[in-house]
Structures are given as structure tokens and as C-alpha cells.
Motif scaffolding. Structure first.
Motif, PDB file in Angstrom:
ATOM      1  N   THR A 124      81.834  11.244  25.027  1.00  0.00           N
ATOM      2  CA  THR A 124      81.963   9.857  24.564  1.00  0.00           C
ATOM      3  C   THR A 124      83.427   9.620  24.239  1.00  0.00           C
ATOM      4  O   THR A 124      84.072  10.492  23.663  1.00  0.00           O
ATOM      5  N   ASP A 125      83.931   8.454  24.611  1.00  0.00           N
ATOM      6  CA  ASP A 125      85.335   8.176  24.301  1.00  0.00           C
ATOM      7  C   ASP A 125      85.441   6.904  23.480  1.00  0.00           C
ATOM      8  O   ASP A 125      84.753   5.915  23.750  1.00  0.00           O
ATOM      9  N   PHE A 126      86.314   6.953  22.462  1.00  0.00           N
ATOM     10  CA  PHE A 126      86.470   5.828  21.544  1.00  0.00           C
ATOM     11  C   PHE A 126      87.821   5.138  21.765  1.00  0.00           C
ATOM     12  O   PHE A 126      88.569   5.482  22.696  1.00  0.00           O
ATOM     13  N   TYR A 127      88.094   4.202  20.894  1.00  0.00           N
ATOM     14  CA  TYR A 127      89.231   3.286  21.052  1.00  0.00           C
ATOM     15  C   TYR A 127      89.722   2.981  19.640  1.00  0.00           C
ATOM     16  O   TYR A 127      89.747   1.851  19.215  1.00  0.00           O
ATOM     17  N   ILE A 197      97.980   8.278  31.643  1.00  0.00           N
ATOM     18  CA  ILE A 197      97.477   9.291  30.720  1.00  0.00           C
ATOM     19  C   ILE A 197      97.013   8.596  29.440  1.00  0.00           C
ATOM     20  O   ILE A 197      97.381   7.445  29.183  1.00  0.00           O
ATOM     21  N   GLU A 198      96.202   9.274  28.650  1.00  0.00           N
ATOM     22  CA  GLU A 198      95.946   8.835  27.281  1.00  0.00           C
ATOM     23  C   GLU A 198      95.974  10.069  26.384  1.00  0.00           C
ATOM     24  O   GLU A 198      95.217  11.020  26.590  1.00  0.00           O
ATOM     25  N   LEU A 199      96.860  10.048  25.408  1.00  0.00           N
ATOM     26  CA  LEU A 199      97.007  11.139  24.445  1.00  0.00           C
ATOM     27  C   LEU A 199      95.912  10.995  23.375  1.00  0.00           C
ATOM     28  O   LEU A 199      95.911  10.015  22.623  1.00  0.00           O
ATOM     29  N   GLU A 200      94.995  11.968  23.354  1.00  0.00           N
ATOM     30  CA  GLU A 200      93.891  11.895  22.405  1.00  0.00           C
ATOM     31  C   GLU A 200      93.607  13.283  21.841  1.00  0.00           C
ATOM     32  O   GLU A 200      94.092  14.292  22.346  1.00  0.00           O
ATOM     33  N   ILE A 201      92.756  13.304  20.826  1.00  0.00           N
ATOM     34  CA  ILE A 201      92.174  14.554  20.343  1.00  0.00           C
ATOM     35  C   ILE A 201      90.674  14.462  20.591  1.00  0.00           C
ATOM     36  O   ILE A 201      90.087  13.377  20.480  1.00  0.00           O
ATOM     37  N   ASN A 229      93.413  14.689  27.285  1.00  0.00           N
ATOM     38  CA  ASN A 229      94.118  13.684  28.093  1.00  0.00           C
ATOM     39  C   ASN A 229      93.091  12.935  28.925  1.00  0.00           C
ATOM     40  O   ASN A 229      92.511  13.482  29.858  1.00  0.00           O
ATOM     41  N   ASP A 230      92.874  11.682  28.550  1.00  0.00           N
ATOM     42  CA  ASP A 230      91.908  10.832  29.244  1.00  0.00           C
ATOM     43  C   ASP A 230      92.637  10.112  30.380  1.00  0.00           C
ATOM     44  O   ASP A 230      93.104   8.981  30.218  1.00  0.00           O
ATOM     45  N   TRP A 231      92.728  10.803  31.527  1.00  0.00           N
ATOM     46  CA  TRP A 231      93.406  10.215  32.697  1.00  0.00           C
ATOM     47  C   TRP A 231      92.763   8.860  33.027  1.00  0.00           C
ATOM     48  O   TRP A 231      91.532   8.745  33.061  1.00  0.00           O
ATOM     49  N   GLY A 249      87.423   3.746  36.452  1.00  0.00           N
ATOM     50  CA  GLY A 249      88.814   3.909  36.030  1.00  0.00           C
ATOM     51  C   GLY A 249      89.018   5.101  35.113  1.00  0.00           C
ATOM     52  O   GLY A 249      90.144   5.562  34.916  1.00  0.00           O
ATOM     53  N   LYS A 250      87.915   5.597  34.527  1.00  0.00           N
ATOM     54  CA  LYS A 250      88.000   6.726  33.592  1.00  0.00           C
ATOM     55  C   LYS A 250      87.252   7.947  34.118  1.00  0.00           C
ATOM     56  O   LYS A 250      87.055   8.908  33.385  1.00  0.00           O
ATOM     57  N   ALA A 251      86.782   7.893  35.363  1.00  0.00           N
ATOM     58  CA  ALA A 251      85.824   8.904  35.819  1.00  0.00           C
ATOM     59  C   ALA A 251      86.441  10.018  36.644  1.00  0.00           C
ATOM     60  O   ALA A 251      85.753  10.958  37.029  1.00  0.00           O
ATOM     61  N   GLY A 345      90.207   8.263  21.268  1.00  0.00           N
ATOM     62  CA  GLY A 345      90.938   7.080  21.715  1.00  0.00           C
ATOM     63  C   GLY A 345      92.425   7.391  21.632  1.00  0.00           C
ATOM     64  O   GLY A 345      92.847   8.334  20.939  1.00  0.00           O
ATOM     65  N   THR A 346      93.207   6.615  22.376  1.00  0.00           N
ATOM     66  CA  THR A 346      94.647   6.881  22.472  1.00  0.00           C
ATOM     67  C   THR A 346      95.318   6.782  21.114  1.00  0.00           C
ATOM     68  O   THR A 346      95.096   5.834  20.367  1.00  0.00           O
ATOM     69  N   ILE A 347      96.149   7.789  20.824  1.00  0.00           N
ATOM     70  CA  ILE A 347      96.813   7.866  19.520  1.00  0.00           C
ATOM     71  C   ILE A 347      98.242   7.381  19.678  1.00  0.00           C
ATOM     72  O   ILE A 347      99.114   8.106  20.160  1.00  0.00           O
TER      73      ILE A 347
HETATM   74 CA    CA Z   1      90.546   6.935  26.215  1.00  0.00          CA
END
Ligand code: CA
Length: 417
Positions: A124-127, A197-201, A229-231, A249-251, A345-347
Motif C-alpha cells: 500500500t502506498d500513501f501520500y 523516483i519517489e523517496l520514501e520509507i 523508491n516508488d518509481w 504509472g506506479k506498477a 509517500g514521498t518525503i
Molecule cells: Ca509514492
């Protein structure tokens, strides 16, 4: 703040190692093409805990370290999590009576290949970063409508795919997708031209649930954290995202770092979430400090050139903690499973140099950045290597996450031609 624990593994006593005795992150390694084994990073080594369990040096009541993933340890519960950590500290302590025996189980990190540390049940990815949501919202909908009306009340998320989560070092292939045509032109199927890229934890759920859980219980269910990293294919995402949110777009892929940094190791670095701009409903209210002070950075390295730091930020910039996200996730009764992965979600931080996605850094491609090599970038180019770094830093030690790295390969020929 605690101080550095002293180990008989000399390289674990350096100020600059990611893996002092205070850390003990959990990974999975192999030597050459051998079997996958559970291991723990210490200094410049990985300690083969599967072997130490087989010979009885580690005894958790039943075999939990033999499957080549950490899910069985997670499932065993928090008493076992603590028991294992205490046993590892005693085995690796500077005064350990087992020093000679343990030394035989050390393998240099330079000689191992690292694999997925756990089986991802669901993703699951948040925002949940306010700076990121404000920046992206401003670009897509204008400054007046930047934050959706629900944003300050719930951690927005979407159900992603476990099947596309890969370990650091896995190469990423530029995807094809349906893109909006210019003006009124028909959409077309083409390689993504705005790959990001998306920098996340990532928070790893270590206990299952069946029904709503409180924020406090959610925090207790979390086993540990990884870099993530949520490419993101921005042009695919821009065409598809309304009204149901991100999909293809996120898959393509989501990369994670190979070491699970445990909640126990991060305990000295807990910190409060930012002040609430509107009061949260009771089931989402803060129940103690549940963010962590973790320095984060990203480098981008074109093929054959040196890396450039493209952003620096901190996990304490999040508006919602992973525990709040997990509590929200269960509020409808959604069961959670051992091995569920929750992206924060992106930090992004407040300033341009603190943004966690190229979309924000280059402001939608309008303000390309210049790398140390002199090249410019708005998005990721073919053969670029992107690396995420993270560490919680005390005076004389750091709880490092290792690297979360991926290289972008060129798109293949049209898969449907
Ligand atoms: Ca994301």
C-alpha cells in the motif's frame, strides 16, 4: 540518547559504519549461487544466523531462521523479536564469551549477494508528506486547490502491487504506457518520457490484524523499516489518475533497501509529528512520538560519471506516521497480514533542495537541474543509477539503512507490435 555499543567485530565500532551493534538490521544473503540465508549486518560483515540457529547458538523455541525470509520471525511476535535482538547483542558484544564461535559465522559483505529480506504480502502506498502533496497539487491543480479537502483529515493512500516490489540492485526497465496526446490529439501508446523516483520509507507490518486497530496498536504491529523508491511514470500517471488514482504509472517497480532496520534499533530516534493544522478524529490522533529522525538523501549517477546528490531531507517531515497510516488502513475492517508493506509517500522538505521527487525538483520539467558532470536532468534518463541513503544519527554512531539502488534500462521495442 544512547551511546554506541562496543562489539568484538572491530569494523562495527567505527563512527561511520551503517551497522554498529546498536543497529543489527535483518537481511537475506547468498554466496555465489548458494541457498538464501537469513543474516544480520554487523560492521563490514553479515552474520549467518541460519547457521547459528542450526547449531543451537540461537534458540527461539522453534526454527524461525531457516526459510530464507524474515516472515516467520515477524509472525512469532514481539516477545521473540526482543529475545532475538538481546541474543544477538550478547553474541556480538565486546565481552561475548562466544566470540570465537561467532567469528566463524561472519561473512564479508563484499562476498555476498543480497535478496528480498521478506515476502511482501501486499503493498500500500500513501501520500503523507505535506510539502510533496502541496507541490504536486500546485502543479496539477493550481495553488488554491493544491491540497485536496480530505488531506488534513486522513492519510490518503492506494492499494499497490506486491508483485512489483524488488530489492535494491535490481535493474528497472523503462515502461511503455498510454499517454495523453498534445491538445486534442488522440492518446498514444509509447515509452514513458517522464520516468521519476519517489523517496520514501516503507514500514513492514509484522503482526496480522482482523478488524480496526488503534494508532498505539498499529505502532506495536510494525516490525521495522526500509528505504523505498516508488518509481513513477509521470506521463502515464497524469493521463490515468482521475478518478481512481495511480495505476500503471506506479506498477513498473518499487525498490526497497535490503536490510530491515528494526523498530527497536530506531527507538532512541523517535520524534513527534508536526503540529496538527486541524484536529484529527479520535481514531487517528497522535498516541505518542511515532516519527523518527532519519536523515535521507538521493544521488543520481549517469553512466560513466560520478554521482550527484539531488536531494536531502528527513523522515520527520511526514505529516502522518506509519502507525497512523496503518490504523487508518484497518478502520474499515481491512485485515492486515504479516509482511504487508506500507510506503509513507514521498518525503519532501520545505525547500527545493529537500524535495523527494524529480517532478518537484525540476518543477514538472520546467526547471531542469544541473548535475556535477554538467549534464541536466528533468527526469531519469536511460542508464542513470538512482540511490537512496538513510541513517538515524547519534553522537557516536548511526543506524544506517544501507543503499536502495536501481539503474534504468532503455525501453524495449513495442511489446504489442
Ligand atoms: Ca509514492
Amino acid at each position: 540518547m544512547t551511546s554506541r555499543l562496543s562489539s568484538h567485530v572491530v569494523s562495527a565500532n567505527s563512527d561511520s559504519t551503517d551497522f554498529p551493534l546498536n543497529n543489527l538490521p535483518y537481511g537475506v544473503f547468498s554466496i555465489d549461487s548458494g541457498e538464501r540465508r537469513c543474516g544480520v549486518a554487523i560492521g563490514d560483515y553479515v552474520i549467518d544466523v541460519a547457521t547459528l540457529e542450526r547449531d543451537g547458538t540461537i534458540d527461539l523455541g522453534k526454527p524461525l531462521l531457516q526459510s530464507g525470509v524474515w516472515n516467520p520471525v515477524m509472525e512469532a511476535g514481539s516477545d521473540v523479536w526482543e529475545q532475538l535482538r538481546l541474543r544477538l547483542i550478547s553474541l556480538l558484544d565486546a565481552n561475548s564469551p562466544d566470540q570465537n564461535h561467532v567469528t566463524n559465522a561472519l561473512v564479508p559483505l563484499t562476498e555476498v549477494r543480497l535478496h528480498m529480506p521478506f515476502t511482501v504480502a501486499e503493498f500500500t502506498d500513501f501520500y503523507a508528506g505535506k510539502h510533496h502533496a502541496t507541490n504536486v497539487g500546485t502543479m496539477f491543480r493550481g495553488p488554491e486547490n493544491a491540497l485536496p479537502p480530505n488531506w488534513l483529515h486522513i492519510p490518503i493512500g492506494y492499494n499497490g502491487r506486491a508483485s512489483s516490489v524488488v530489492v535494491s540492485g535490481t535493474q528497472i526497465r523503462r515502461p511503455w504506457g498510454q499517454l495523453k496526446g498534445p491538445d486534442d490529439a488522440a492518446p498514444r501508446f509509447a515509452p514513458c518520457a517522464r520516468f521519476d523516483i519517489e523517496l520514501e520509507i516503507g514500514a513492514i507490518v509484522g503482526q496480522s490484524s482482523d478488524g480496526p486497530v488503534s494508532v498505539k496498536t498499529a505502532d506495536e504491529m510494525i516490525f521495522g523499516y526500509v528505504l523505498l523508491n516508488d518509481w513513477s511514470a509521470r506521463d502515464i500517471q497524469a493521463w490515468e489518475y482521475q478518478p481512481l488514482g495511480p495505476f500503471q504509472g506506479k506498477a513498473t517497480a518499487t525498490s526497497i533497501s535490503p536490510w530491515i532496520v528494526t523498530k527497536a534499533a530506531l527507538e532512541p530516534f523517535r520524534c513527534d509529528a508536526p503540529a496538527r493544522e486541524v484536529e484529527l478524529l479520535p481514531h487517528l490522533k497522535d498516541a505518542g512520538p511515532m516519527l523518527y529522525d532519519i536523515d535521507l538523501s538521493v544521488t543520481l549517477q549517469p553512466k560513466g560519471k560520478g554521482p550527484t546528490v539531488i536531494t536531502q531531507t528527513n523522515y520527520n517531515e511526514m505529516y502522518y506516521s506509519s502507525a497512523q497510516q496503518l490504523a487508518h488502513h484497518t478502520s474499515s475492517g481491512c485485515p492486515m497480514r504479516v509482511g504487508d508493506l506500507l510506503g509513507t509517500g514521498t518525503i519532501s522538505g520545505a525547500n527545493k533542495e529537500n524535495r523527494g521527487a524529480l517532478l518537484e525538483i525540476s518543477w514538472g520539467g520546467k526547471e531542469p537541474i544541473t548535475l556535477d558532470s554538467g549534464e541536466t536532468r528533468s527526469f531519469v534518463e536511460d542508464h542513470d543509477t538512482v540511490t537512496l541513503f538513510g541513517a538515524a544519527c547519534a553522537n557516536d554512531y548511526r543506524i544506517g539503512f544501507g543503499r536502495c539502488e536501481g539503474t534504468l534500462l532503455p525501453a524495449k521495442d513495442n511489446p504489442f507490435a
